[in-house]
Design a protein around this motif. Sequence first.
Motif, mmCIF file in Angstrom:
data_model
loop_
_atom_site.group_PDB
_atom_site.id
_atom_site.type_symbol
_atom_site.label_atom_id
_atom_site.label_comp_id
_atom_site.label_asym_id
_atom_site.label_seq_id
_atom_site.Cartn_x
_atom_site.Cartn_y
_atom_site.Cartn_z
ATOM 1 N N THR A 24 0.829 -1.210 0.000
ATOM 2 C CA THR A 24 0.000 0.000 0.000
ATOM 3 C C THR A 24 0.861 1.257 0.000
ATOM 4 O O THR A 24 0.530 2.240 -0.665
ATOM 5 C CB THR A 24 -0.946 0.042 1.219
ATOM 6 O OG1 THR A 24 -0.204 0.169 2.440
ATOM 7 C CG2 THR A 24 -1.823 -1.196 1.280
ATOM 8 N N LYS A 25 1.965 1.224 0.729
ATOM 9 C CA LYS A 25 2.791 2.424 0.834
ATOM 10 C C LYS A 25 3.645 2.640 -0.418
ATOM 11 O O LYS A 25 3.936 3.784 -0.795
ATOM 12 C CB LYS A 25 3.659 2.349 2.094
ATOM 13 C CG LYS A 25 2.835 2.389 3.387
ATOM 14 C CD LYS A 25 1.928 3.604 3.438
ATOM 15 C CE LYS A 25 1.122 3.704 4.703
ATOM 16 N NZ LYS A 25 0.269 4.920 4.741
ATOM 17 N N PHE A 26 4.053 1.551 -1.073
ATOM 18 C CA PHE A 26 4.691 1.699 -2.383
ATOM 19 C C PHE A 26 3.679 2.279 -3.370
ATOM 20 O O PHE A 26 4.026 3.094 -4.223
ATOM 21 C CB PHE A 26 5.184 0.344 -2.893
ATOM 22 C CG PHE A 26 6.597 0.006 -2.500
ATOM 23 C CD1 PHE A 26 7.660 0.315 -3.328
ATOM 24 C CD2 PHE A 26 6.867 -0.639 -1.300
ATOM 25 C CE1 PHE A 26 8.969 -0.006 -2.980
ATOM 26 C CE2 PHE A 26 8.162 -0.958 -0.934
ATOM 27 C CZ PHE A 26 9.223 -0.640 -1.778
ATOM 28 N N ALA A 27 2.420 1.876 -3.243
ATOM 29 C CA ALA A 27 1.369 2.370 -4.127
ATOM 30 C C ALA A 27 1.168 3.875 -3.955
ATOM 31 O O ALA A 27 0.999 4.604 -4.936
ATOM 32 C CB ALA A 27 0.058 1.632 -3.864
ATOM 33 N N VAL A 28 1.179 4.351 -2.718
ATOM 34 C CA VAL A 28 1.024 5.786 -2.452
ATOM 35 C C VAL A 28 2.136 6.565 -3.137
ATOM 36 O O VAL A 28 1.904 7.623 -3.748
ATOM 37 C CB VAL A 28 1.015 6.074 -0.941
ATOM 38 C CG1 VAL A 28 1.119 7.567 -0.667
ATOM 39 C CG2 VAL A 28 -0.248 5.514 -0.305
ATOM 40 N N LYS A 29 3.349 6.049 -3.052
ATOM 41 C CA LYS A 29 4.495 6.688 -3.728
ATOM 42 C C LYS A 29 4.241 6.801 -5.228
ATOM 43 O O LYS A 29 4.467 7.838 -5.852
ATOM 44 C CB LYS A 29 5.770 5.882 -3.463
ATOM 45 C CG LYS A 29 7.062 6.494 -4.004
ATOM 46 C CD LYS A 29 8.246 5.592 -3.643
ATOM 47 C CE LYS A 29 9.584 6.264 -3.938
ATOM 48 N NZ LYS A 29 9.799 6.548 -5.370
ATOM 49 N N GLY A 30 3.733 5.724 -5.821
ATOM 50 C CA GLY A 30 3.455 5.714 -7.250
ATOM 51 C C GLY A 30 2.327 6.657 -7.633
ATOM 52 O O GLY A 30 2.390 7.331 -8.671
ATOM 53 N N VAL A 31 1.292 6.708 -6.803
ATOM 54 C CA VAL A 31 0.162 7.605 -7.068
ATOM 55 C C VAL A 31 0.630 9.057 -7.096
ATOM 56 O O VAL A 31 0.311 9.820 -8.019
ATOM 57 C CB VAL A 31 -0.943 7.431 -5.999
ATOM 58 C CG1 VAL A 31 -1.984 8.545 -6.099
ATOM 59 C CG2 VAL A 31 -1.620 6.069 -6.145
ATOM 60 N N MET A 32 1.400 9.443 -6.095
ATOM 61 C CA MET A 32 1.844 10.833 -6.004
ATOM 62 C C MET A 32 2.810 11.189 -7.129
ATOM 63 O O MET A 32 2.755 12.283 -7.702
ATOM 64 C CB MET A 32 2.472 11.086 -4.644
ATOM 65 C CG MET A 32 1.486 10.992 -3.485
ATOM 66 S SD MET A 32 0.227 12.280 -3.521
ATOM 67 C CE MET A 32 1.158 13.657 -2.830
ATOM 68 N N SER A 33 3.700 10.262 -7.462
ATOM 69 C CA SER A 33 4.672 10.511 -8.530
ATOM 70 C C SER A 33 3.978 10.695 -9.877
ATOM 71 O O SER A 33 4.283 11.625 -10.638
ATOM 72 C CB SER A 33 5.668 9.355 -8.598
ATOM 73 O OG SER A 33 6.571 9.516 -9.666
ATOM 74 N N SER A 34 3.023 9.821 -10.175
ATOM 75 C CA SER A 34 2.345 9.894 -11.474
ATOM 76 C C SER A 34 1.344 11.034 -11.526
ATOM 77 O O SER A 34 1.147 11.647 -12.591
ATOM 78 C CB SER A 34 1.660 8.555 -11.792
ATOM 79 O OG SER A 34 0.832 8.143 -10.721
ATOM 80 N N THR B 5 2.279 18.110 -16.900
ATOM 81 C CA THR B 5 2.058 18.153 -18.344
ATOM 82 C C THR B 5 0.936 19.109 -18.732
ATOM 83 O O THR B 5 0.832 19.487 -19.911
ATOM 84 C CB THR B 5 1.734 16.745 -18.897
ATOM 85 O OG1 THR B 5 0.637 16.184 -18.164
ATOM 86 C CG2 THR B 5 2.951 15.836 -18.767
ATOM 87 N N ILE B 6 0.101 19.517 -17.768
ATOM 88 C CA ILE B 6 -0.937 20.514 -18.080
ATOM 89 C C ILE B 6 -0.626 21.864 -17.430
ATOM 90 O O ILE B 6 -1.471 22.755 -17.373
ATOM 91 C CB ILE B 6 -2.338 20.020 -17.652
ATOM 92 C CG1 ILE B 6 -2.395 19.706 -16.150
ATOM 93 C CG2 ILE B 6 -2.758 18.818 -18.470
ATOM 94 C CD1 ILE B 6 -3.791 19.317 -15.665
#
Length: 321
Positions: A213-223, A230-231
């Motif tokens: 879950t915590k690796f996922a949070v890192k990925g969510v924030m990065s992406s 980009t906008i």
Amino acid sequence: MTEHEMDKVNSENQPPVNRGYGYETIQLILDIIIVHLHFWYYIFEHIYQLFLKKEEKDVRGEIVLITGAAHGIGKDTALEYASKGATIVCWDINERGNIETVKEIKAMGGKAFAYVCNITKREEILQVAEKVKKEVGFVSILVNNAGIMPCHPLLDHNENEIRMMYDINVLAHFWMIQAFVPEMIEKKHGHIIALSSCAGLFGLKNLVPYCGTKFAVKGVMSSFYEELRTIGLHEHIKLTTIYPYMVDTGLCKKPHFRFKFMKLISPQEVAKTIVSAQRRGIMEMSIPQHYLYLEKFTNFLPRKASEAVNDFLNSGVDSDL
């Protein structure tokens, strides 16, 4: 048809100009030169900024919403923001603890509001969010803090436990962002803080689903940052991801460490770091700070070399079963 109109028709009927491979090669060379200049400029800029103390922005008048505000990191973060003059919106499923946090803020002269919300329910998040907007105002700082942390081997986790962990620790981040970020985009002002963990930097035994879950949070924030960039909104809507080491909140029931300097961190220390990192516009911060750099360094090491370091340090959590 006029002469001007005839020229326009003729130009539209002309085939596209074929600039050829020579032009494309020159353009590629120029792009390579430019990216090299940008690359080294930003490297040296970052090194330079490491030695500078960034000015902390004033948060007086900002409305800060914190999930999991009834206790631990969430409560202390609410108190820290309140001490800086921000208006606090406390969300928690624990109504009694949530109200107690609000009482403490008001006792110190601050302004705070309590809302009960089950953040595993998307519709409930959206409903309570609308209520907050009408009753309190524009939430400009969002702290996605709530989380749970069962500690035992993967094969001893049941389905409900794992699903609940992902509902609270990961999926709630999506629903909170969808609830509050549209208004931030409209006003071109906002900051989102996500609580990951050092368990989102390094894999640990007895914490497999939690680490996920915590690796996922890192990925969510990065992406999500990349989407904003980009906008052209990354300068208006800031993101900060926090990676605390084991914190003395009661979630980490059976920690162990070989060295005394790797002791549990107080939630007060984490709260101060969260608020300071947000006010300085820092995108990523581990607590202690060197853990983030250690993670980046170990990514260059062979697997067995990093395992040797892990075995030497011998820190982690024992099963709570």
